[in-house]
Motif scaffolding. Structure first.
Motif, mmCIF file in Angstrom:
data_model
loop_
_atom_site.group_PDB
_atom_site.id
_atom_site.type_symbol
_atom_site.label_atom_id
_atom_site.label_comp_id
_atom_site.label_asym_id
_atom_site.label_seq_id
_atom_site.Cartn_x
_atom_site.Cartn_y
_atom_site.Cartn_z
ATOM 1 N N VAL A 34 1.234 4.383 10.204
ATOM 2 C CA VAL A 34 0.518 5.284 11.110
ATOM 3 C C VAL A 34 0.730 4.904 12.578
ATOM 4 C CG1 VAL A 34 -1.218 5.922 9.394
ATOM 5 C CG2 VAL A 34 -1.690 4.030 10.952
ATOM 6 N N ARG A 35 1.330 3.738 12.831
ATOM 7 C CA ARG A 35 1.532 3.275 14.201
ATOM 8 C C ARG A 35 2.981 3.315 14.671
ATOM 9 N NH1 ARG A 35 -2.782 4.185 16.440
ATOM 10 N NH2 ARG A 35 -4.585 3.112 15.677
ATOM 11 N N TYR A 36 3.913 3.458 13.746
ATOM 12 C CA TYR A 36 5.329 3.394 14.124
ATOM 13 C C TYR A 36 6.092 4.474 13.373
ATOM 14 C CZ TYR A 36 9.747 1.216 15.484
ATOM 15 O OH TYR A 36 10.977 0.965 16.033
ATOM 16 N N SER A 37 7.071 5.029 14.041
ATOM 17 C CA SER A 37 7.860 6.083 13.403
ATOM 18 C C SER A 37 8.674 5.512 12.243
ATOM 19 C CB SER A 37 8.788 6.730 14.433
ATOM 20 O OG SER A 37 9.694 5.761 14.924
ATOM 21 N N TYR A 38 9.327 6.372 11.549
ATOM 22 C CA TYR A 38 10.112 6.011 10.378
ATOM 23 C C TYR A 38 11.147 4.962 10.748
ATOM 24 C CZ TYR A 38 12.127 6.912 5.817
ATOM 25 O OH TYR A 38 12.565 6.791 4.530
ATOM 26 N N GLY A 39 11.237 3.893 9.974
ATOM 27 C CA GLY A 39 12.175 2.810 10.263
ATOM 28 C C GLY A 39 13.452 2.911 9.465
ATOM 29 N N ALA A 40 14.586 2.655 10.128
ATOM 30 C CA ALA A 40 15.877 2.750 9.444
ATOM 31 C C ALA A 40 16.836 1.642 9.866
ATOM 32 C CB ALA A 40 16.497 4.113 9.721
ATOM 33 N N GLY A 73 0.788 -1.217 0.000
ATOM 34 C CA GLY A 73 0.000 0.000 0.000
ATOM 35 C C GLY A 73 0.823 1.271 0.000
ATOM 36 N N VAL A 74 0.172 2.355 -0.418
ATOM 37 C CA VAL A 74 0.780 3.683 -0.358
ATOM 38 C C VAL A 74 0.931 4.079 1.109
ATOM 39 C CG1 VAL A 74 0.491 6.114 -1.004
ATOM 40 C CG2 VAL A 74 -0.182 4.311 -2.604
ATOM 41 N N THR A 75 -0.010 3.658 1.935
ATOM 42 C CA THR A 75 0.068 3.854 3.381
ATOM 43 C C THR A 75 -0.309 2.536 4.038
ATOM 44 O OG1 THR A 75 -0.611 5.254 5.241
ATOM 45 C CG2 THR A 75 -2.327 4.673 3.645
ATOM 46 N N GLY A 76 -0.029 2.437 5.316
ATOM 47 C CA GLY A 76 -0.333 1.187 6.004
ATOM 48 C C GLY A 76 -0.394 1.345 7.508
ATOM 49 N N TRP A 77 -0.798 0.267 8.166
ATOM 50 C CA TRP A 77 -0.941 0.247 9.622
ATOM 51 C C TRP A 77 0.404 0.562 10.287
ATOM 52 C CZ3 TRP A 77 -4.697 1.019 12.656
ATOM 53 C CH2 TRP A 77 -4.769 0.503 13.943
ATOM 54 N N ALA A 78 1.488 0.003 9.767
ATOM 55 C CA ALA A 78 2.806 0.269 10.345
ATOM 56 C C ALA A 78 3.194 1.742 10.184
ATOM 57 C CB ALA A 78 3.862 -0.627 9.700
ATOM 58 N N GLU A 123 15.913 -3.803 13.232
ATOM 59 C CA GLU A 123 15.040 -3.826 14.418
ATOM 60 C C GLU A 123 13.755 -3.034 14.167
ATOM 61 O OE1 GLU A 123 13.473 -5.263 17.490
ATOM 62 O OE2 GLU A 123 15.434 -5.953 16.828
ATOM 63 N N ASP A 124 13.863 -1.884 13.493
ATOM 64 C CA ASP A 124 12.662 -1.126 13.127
ATOM 65 C C ASP A 124 11.787 -1.952 12.185
ATOM 66 O OD1 ASP A 124 13.334 1.145 14.622
ATOM 67 O OD2 ASP A 124 14.329 2.116 12.928
ATOM 68 N N ALA A 125 12.410 -2.624 11.223
ATOM 69 C CA ALA A 125 11.656 -3.462 10.278
ATOM 70 C C ALA A 125 10.947 -4.585 11.018
ATOM 71 C CB ALA A 125 12.588 -4.022 9.207
ATOM 72 N N ARG A 126 11.606 -5.154 12.024
ATOM 73 C CA ARG A 126 10.995 -6.223 12.828
ATOM 74 C C ARG A 126 9.738 -5.699 13.537
ATOM 75 N NH1 ARG A 126 13.835 -10.478 14.174
ATOM 76 N NH2 ARG A 126 15.808 -9.337 14.014
ATOM 77 N N ARG A 127 9.847 -4.515 14.113
ATOM 78 C CA ARG A 127 8.709 -3.914 14.826
ATOM 79 C C ARG A 127 7.576 -3.576 13.849
ATOM 80 N NH1 ARG A 127 5.269 -3.580 18.098
ATOM 81 N NH2 ARG A 127 4.890 -1.801 19.424
ATOM 82 N N LYS A 128 7.934 -2.992 12.702
ATOM 83 C CA LYS A 128 6.912 -2.645 11.707
ATOM 84 C C LYS A 128 6.246 -3.903 11.155
ATOM 85 C CE LYS A 128 7.375 1.492 9.624
ATOM 86 N NZ LYS A 128 7.764 2.492 8.670
ATOM 87 N N HIS A 129 7.016 -4.985 11.071
ATOM 88 C CA HIS A 129 6.458 -6.242 10.560
ATOM 89 C C HIS A 129 5.329 -6.747 11.460
ATOM 90 C CE1 HIS A 129 6.184 -9.878 8.294
ATOM 91 N NE2 HIS A 129 6.458 -10.615 9.344
ATOM 92 N N GLN A 130 5.433 -6.508 12.746
ATOM 93 C CA GLN A 130 4.353 -6.897 13.665
ATOM 94 C C GLN A 130 3.056 -6.182 13.288
ATOM 95 O OE1 GLN A 130 6.096 -5.907 17.442
ATOM 96 N NE2 GLN A 130 7.161 -7.872 17.589
ATOM 97 N N PHE A 131 3.160 -4.907 12.926
ATOM 98 C CA PHE A 131 1.983 -4.159 12.492
ATOM 99 C C PHE A 131 1.474 -4.681 11.145
ATOM 100 C CE2 PHE A 131 3.952 -1.100 15.429
ATOM 101 C CZ PHE A 131 2.868 -0.849 16.247
ATOM 102 N N ASP A 132 2.402 -5.042 10.250
ATOM 103 C CA ASP A 132 1.997 -5.604 8.957
ATOM 104 C C ASP A 132 1.261 -6.926 9.141
ATOM 105 O OD1 ASP A 132 3.076 -3.466 7.535
ATOM 106 O OD2 ASP A 132 4.994 -4.487 7.184
ATOM 107 N N LEU A 133 1.733 -7.771 10.060
ATOM 108 C CA LEU A 133 1.053 -9.039 10.328
ATOM 109 C C LEU A 133 -0.349 -8.795 10.881
ATOM 110 C CD1 LEU A 133 3.880 -11.267 11.858
ATOM 111 C CD2 LEU A 133 2.905 -11.380 9.550
ATOM 112 N N TYR A 134 -0.471 -7.811 11.755
ATOM 113 C CA TYR A 134 -1.787 -7.456 12.289
ATOM 114 C C TYR A 134 -2.712 -7.043 11.143
ATOM 115 C CZ TYR A 134 -5.496 -5.088 14.802
ATOM 116 O OH TYR A 134 -6.733 -4.710 15.262
ATOM 117 N N TYR A 135 -2.181 -6.221 10.231
ATOM 118 C CA TYR A 135 -2.987 -5.762 9.101
ATOM 119 C C TYR A 135 -3.432 -6.941 8.238
ATOM 120 C CZ TYR A 135 -4.570 -3.701 4.813
ATOM 121 O OH TYR A 135 -5.346 -3.387 3.735
#
Length: 163
Positions: free
Chosen positions: A116-122, A109-114, A125-137
């Motif tokens: 709007v729920r998590y700050s910019y990932g770099a 998506g152009v936007t996603g749950w990760a 470890e950030d990708a791991r955290r954002k992945h949790q939001f992606d799995l929820y989505y």
């Protein structure tokens, strides 16, 4: 963009989408043309020196994402879903994050749950955290959740919480 840095205004970058298939993602260019001159993919970081002044503004306002609407019209992306990632990062993250490929079971998506729920990932470890939001989505994918994400995206843009 053109006045501040030579090169194209829009750039194309390979990303991984639905079913692990690659597509060319379009964005307004926000970095110098030589941002990855050594050919090594790097995550953008907060206050990244490769980002131009105009680039910083269009990132903050999320204007750089607008050309992705072409990918939505072509059916390669959806308005809402996990953000598509570059193939080199996908290969790395598949090795380091369990069930990473599940995010490819829906259109990116152009936007996603990760977003709007998590700050910019770099980082990984950030990708791991954002992945949790992606799995929820992926698990809770619904029209209601999509509308909620779109409304929250508007809030993120209006509050200039972008990077």
């Amino acid at each position: 963009v053109k006045l501040e840095s030579p090169g194209p205004v829009i750039y194309r970058q390979e990303r991984v989408g639905l079913g692990g298939r690659s597509f060319m993602c379009l964005k307004f260019r926000s970095m110098r043309i030589d941002a990855e001159k050594d050919g090594v993919a790097r995550w953008a970081t907060k206050n990244d020196s490769r980002v131009t002044r105009v680039g910083a503004f269009i990132r903050k306002m999320r204007i750089d994402e607008l050309p992705q609407l072409i990918s939505v019209l072509k059916g390669e992306m959806s308005l809402v879903g996990p953000r598509p990632e570059r193939p080199s990062f996908v290969a790395q993250l598949q090795q380091q994050i369990p069930f990473y490929d599940i995010r490819h079971s829906v259109k990116p998506g152009v936007t996603g749950w990760a977003q709007v729920r998590y700050s910019y990932g770099a980082s990984v470890e950030d990708a791991r955290r954002k992945h949790q939001f992606d799995l929820y989505y992926v698990k809770n994918n619904s029209l209601f959740l999509d509308v909620l994400i779109l409304l929250e995206t508007i809030g993120v843009v209006l509050q200039r919480e972008g990077q």
